[in-house]
Design an enzyme around this catalytic site. Structure first.
Site, PDB file in Angstrom:
ATOM      1  N   GLY A  11       0.808  -1.219   0.000  1.00 51.35           N
ATOM      2  CA  GLY A  11       0.000   0.000   0.000  1.00 51.35           C
ATOM      3  C   GLY A  11       0.836   1.261   0.000  1.00 51.35           C
ATOM      4  O   GLY A  11       1.616   1.495   0.919  1.00 51.35           O
ATOM      5  N   GLY A  13      -0.379   4.283   0.225  1.00 48.74           N
ATOM      6  CA  GLY A  13      -1.219   5.366   0.754  1.00 48.74           C
ATOM      7  C   GLY A  13      -0.443   6.124   1.824  1.00 48.74           C
ATOM      8  O   GLY A  13       0.791   6.094   1.862  1.00 48.74           O
ATOM      9  N   PHE A  14      -1.183   6.781   2.709  1.00 49.80           N
ATOM     10  CA  PHE A  14      -0.527   7.623   3.713  1.00 49.80           C
ATOM     11  C   PHE A  14       0.413   6.830   4.611  1.00 49.80           C
ATOM     12  O   PHE A  14       1.521   7.265   4.899  1.00 49.80           O
ATOM     13  CB  PHE A  14      -1.585   8.329   4.566  1.00 49.80           C
ATOM     14  CG  PHE A  14      -2.247   9.467   3.846  1.00 49.80           C
ATOM     15  CD1 PHE A  14      -1.653  10.707   3.791  1.00 49.80           C
ATOM     16  CD2 PHE A  14      -3.459   9.287   3.211  1.00 49.80           C
ATOM     17  CE1 PHE A  14      -2.247  11.762   3.112  1.00 49.80           C
ATOM     18  CE2 PHE A  14      -4.072  10.334   2.536  1.00 49.80           C
ATOM     19  CZ  PHE A  14      -3.466  11.572   2.487  1.00 49.80           C
ATOM     20  N   GLY A  15      -0.022   5.645   5.060  1.00 50.67           N
ATOM     21  CA  GLY A  15       0.786   4.866   6.005  1.00 50.67           C
ATOM     22  C   GLY A  15       1.989   4.221   5.340  1.00 50.67           C
ATOM     23  O   GLY A  15       3.126   4.339   5.812  1.00 50.67           O
ATOM     24  N   VAL A  79      -2.040  -7.389  -4.531  1.00 45.77           N
ATOM     25  CA  VAL A  79      -1.728  -8.433  -3.549  1.00 45.77           C
ATOM     26  C   VAL A  79      -3.001  -9.229  -3.282  1.00 45.77           C
ATOM     27  O   VAL A  79      -4.062  -8.659  -3.040  1.00 45.77           O
ATOM     28  CB  VAL A  79      -1.204  -7.807  -2.235  1.00 45.77           C
ATOM     29  CG1 VAL A  79      -1.019  -8.882  -1.169  1.00 45.77           C
ATOM     30  CG2 VAL A  79       0.105  -7.069  -2.476  1.00 45.77           C
ATOM     31  N   GLU A 170     -18.476  18.003   3.264  1.00 51.56           N
ATOM     32  CA  GLU A 170     -17.678  18.770   2.302  1.00 51.56           C
ATOM     33  C   GLU A 170     -18.263  18.650   0.891  1.00 51.56           C
ATOM     34  O   GLU A 170     -18.332  19.633   0.156  1.00 51.56           O
ATOM     35  CB  GLU A 170     -16.218  18.277   2.328  1.00 51.56           C
ATOM     36  CG  GLU A 170     -15.548  18.654   3.641  1.00 51.56           C
ATOM     37  CD  GLU A 170     -14.101  18.205   3.786  1.00 51.56           C
ATOM     38  OE1 GLU A 170     -13.436  18.705   4.695  1.00 51.56           O
ATOM     39  OE2 GLU A 170     -13.644  17.355   3.005  1.00 51.56           O
ATOM     40  N   ASP A 300      -5.851   2.593   8.080  1.00 50.98           N
ATOM     41  CA  ASP A 300      -7.271   2.220   8.099  1.00 50.98           C
ATOM     42  C   ASP A 300      -7.481   0.718   8.292  1.00 50.98           C
ATOM     43  O   ASP A 300      -8.530   0.290   8.772  1.00 50.98           O
ATOM     44  CB  ASP A 300      -7.935   2.628   6.776  1.00 50.98           C
ATOM     45  CG  ASP A 300      -8.154   4.137   6.677  1.00 50.98           C
ATOM     46  OD1 ASP A 300      -7.820   4.854   7.640  1.00 50.98           O
ATOM     47  OD2 ASP A 300      -8.664   4.586   5.634  1.00 50.98           O
ATOM     48  N   ALA A 315      -5.966  10.145   7.974  1.00 46.56           N
ATOM     49  CA  ALA A 315      -4.613  10.190   7.416  1.00 46.56           C
ATOM     50  C   ALA A 315      -3.526  10.376   8.487  1.00 46.56           C
ATOM     51  O   ALA A 315      -2.508   9.675   8.447  1.00 46.56           O
ATOM     52  CB  ALA A 315      -4.536  11.286   6.355  1.00 46.56           C
TER      53      ALA A 315
END
Ligand SMILES: Cc1cc2nc3c(=O)[nH]c(=O)nc-3n(C[C@H](O)[C@H](O)[C@H](O)COP(=O)(O)OP(=O)(O)OC[C@H]3O[C@@H](n4cnc5c(N)ncnc54)[C@H](O)[C@@H]3O)c2cc1C
Length: 413
Positions: A11, A13-15, A79, A170, A300, A315
Site C-alpha cells: 500500500g 497510501g498515507f501509512g 496483492v 464537504e 485504516d 490520514a
C-alpha cells in the site's frame, strides 16, 4: 538494493508511503507494492467530484516520490494474500518474500450489505469515483436543460448526499456552491429554483467527534448554503430513481452520493486473521500482529484502541503509525525493545464551502473564515509536489475571485 533484510510494504497510501520514507538510508531493502502507480490525497477527492480541481493534482506517481531513495523498489501489482509461514506475499506478478511486512492496504467503501445502494449510489473513494461523480452531476444539468417535464426535471436536479461525516459535509457544501455560484451562469435558461441538495445522516448530529457547538455550526453553515440537512434519517433503498427512507418517505432523484461508511480493504478478509469493527485487524500497541511478530498492520486496515476507543480512520493516524512501524522494525533489527504507538491528535477540521469551516484543535474551537483559512493551508501543505500545490492554489484563488470552477468537463459518454 544490496542489504540482507527485506522489508515489504503493501500500500502506497498515507501509512505505507511514510513507512518507506522512514526507512530511507537504513540498512534494509524496501519493496513497496501497490495495485496503482500513484499515491492519492483522498481528502481532496470531493473537489475533483465537484469540478474544482483535476485528478492529477491530487495524485502523484510513487516512482517520482522515491527517485532519490537508493534502498527502494516499487512493484505495481495487486496483492491477493500472504503466506505467513513462508513469509511470502502472493501477488498477481508472483511471490515476494519478506523479513518484515507492513500491511497498509487502507479501506474500501462500505454499503453495509445494501445491494440497491451498492448498485445505484455513487461512492467516493478513488480517482475514478470522483470523475464519475463529476461526469454524472454535469450530465444531470445537460439532461435537465432539455427536459420539458417539470417533475422529471426536478428529479434530475435533486442531489442526495448520504453520510454526515467530513466527506458528506464537504461534498454537499461544495456541490451546492458549484450549482448556485457556477452552473447558474452556464445554464441561464434553466430555472434553478427547483434544485435541491440534501444531506442525510442517520445519527442525531453531523461530524461525530466534534464538540456539539461545532456540529450545530456545521448545520447552520450548510443551511446558509441551501443544503437541506436531515438528521436521524436513514436510507433504506435506492433503485436509481427513488430513494426510500426508513420512515417510508420517498424522494425522486437520479443522484445519490454515498459517503456513509468505510471498511478495511478487501485484502484484509483474505489473510485468515481475526477482523473486528469494519473488518479492521487487531494489532498490538507496537502495531505487530499478535500471532506474527514480523508483520505490522497500520492505518485504516488496523484496529487499535486508545483510551478505550478505536483510533479513527484518518490520514494522520496512518502517517504516524507508518513512522512507528518503521521505527519498531529498525529497533527489532537492533534487538532493542519496541515502542507502543501513541497517537498525537493535532485536531480535526472540515470545510463547508467558501469562507466556512469548523475545526477543533488542542481544545480550541474555530469556525467560519479563520477555520477555513487553516483548512486551506493544512490541505495545501499535505499535497505532494510543489507543482500540484501551486496549481491547486491557483485553482482555488480563481474559483474564489471569479466563481469559476476549472474542470466542468463531461469526459465519458
Ligand atoms: C473521500 C475521502 C476523504 C477523506 N478525507 C480525509 C480528511 O479530510 N482527513 C483525514 O485525515 N482523512 C481523510 N480521509 C481518510 C484518509 O484518506 C485515510 O484515513 C488514509 O488514506 C488511510 O491511509 P492508509 O495508508 O491506511 O490507506 P490508503 O491511503 O487508503 O492507502 C491504501 C493503499 O493500498 C493499496 N491497496 C489496497 N489493497 C491493495 C491490494 N490488494 N494490492 C495492492 N495494493 C493495495 C491502495 O491502492 C492504496 O494505495 C478521507 C478518505 C476519503 C475516501
Amino acid at each position: 538494493m544490496k542489504n540482507t533484510i527485506h522489508v515489504v510494504i503493501i500500500g502506497a497510501g498515507f501509512g505505507g508511503l511514510r513507512t518507506a520514507q522512514k526507512l530511507a538510508g537504513k540498512s534494509v531493502d524496501v519493496t513497496l507494492i501497490d495495485k496503482r502507480n500513484y499515491h492519492l490525497f483522498q481528502p481532496l477527492l470531493y473537489q475533483v467530484a465537484t469540478a474544482g480541481i483535476s485528478p492529477h493534482e491530487i495524485a502523484y506517481p510513487v516512482r517520482a516520490i522515491f527517485q532519490k531513495q537508493k534502498n527502494f523498489e516499487f512493484l505495481m501489482t495487486r496483492v491477493n494474500g500472504v503466506d505467513f509461514e513462508r513469509r511470502t506475499v502472493l501477488t498477481d506478478q508472483g511471490d515476494v518474500t519478506y523479513d518484515y511486512l507492513v500491511i497498509a492496504a487502507g479501506a474500501s467503501v462500505n454499503f453495509f450489505g445494501n445491494a440497491s445502494l451498492e448498485q445505484n449510489a455513487l461512492p467516493l473513494k478513488d480517482v475514478s469515483d470522483a470523475v464519475d461523480v463529476r461526469n454524472h452531476v454535469l450530465r444531470m444539468f445537460e439532461l435537465a436543460a432539455q427536459e420539458p417535464d417539470a417533475r422529471q426535471r426536478q428529479a434530475l436536479l435533486t442531489f442526495v448526499a448520504v453520510g454526515g461525516g467530513p466527506t458528506g459535509v464537504e461534498t454537499a457544501g461544495a456541490l451546492s456552491e458549484l450549482i448556485r455560484l457556477v452552473l447558474r451562469r452556464d445554464y441561464p435558461r434553466l430555472d434553478l429554483s427547483s434544485v435541491r441538495v440534501l444531506l442525510l445522516e442517520a445519527a442525531g448530529a453531523l461530524l461525530a467527534g466534534l464538540p456539539p457547538t461545532l456540529q450545530r455550526s456545521a448545520v447552520q453553515e450548510l443551511s446558509a448554503k441551501h443544503v437541506e440537512v436531515h438528521l436521524n434519517t436513514k436510507v433504506k433503498d435506492y433503485d436509481g430513481k427513488v430513494v426510500t427512507l426508513d420512515d417510508g418517505t420517498q424522494i425522486d432523484t437520479q443522484t445519490v452520493l454515498w459517503s456513509a461508511g468505510v471498511q478495511a480493504a478487501s485484502l484484509m478478509g483474505k489473510l485468515g486473521l481475526e477482523q473486528v469493527n469494519s473488518g479492521r485487524v487487531k494489532v498490538l500497541p507496537s502495531l505487530q500482529l499478535p500471532e506474527h511478530p514480523t508483520v505490522y498492520v497500520i492505518g485504516d486496515a488496523a484496529y487499535l484502541e486508545e483510551h478505550a476507543k478505536p483510533l479513527p480512520m484518518l490520514a494522520p493516524v496512518a502517517v504516524q503509525q507508518g513512522e512507528r512501524a518503521a521505527g519498531n522494525i529498525l529497533a527489532d533489527i537492533r534487538k532493542e525493545p519496541l515502542k507502543p504507538f501513541n497517537y498525537m491528535n493535532l485536531g480535526t477540521m472540515t470545510t463547508i464551502g467558501r469562507n466556512a469551516a469548523v475545526a477543533h484543535s488542542f481544545g480550541i474551537k474555530f469556525r467560519g473564515f479563520p477555520a477555513w483559512v487553516v483548512w486551506l493551508v493544512v490541505h495545501l501543505v499535505g499535497l505532494i509536489g510543489f507543482r500540484n500545490r501551486l496549481i491547486v492554489l491557483i485553482n482555488w484563488a480563481w474559483d474564489y475571485f471569479f466563481y469559476d470552477r476549472a474542470v466542468r468537463l463531461i469526459t465519458r459518454e
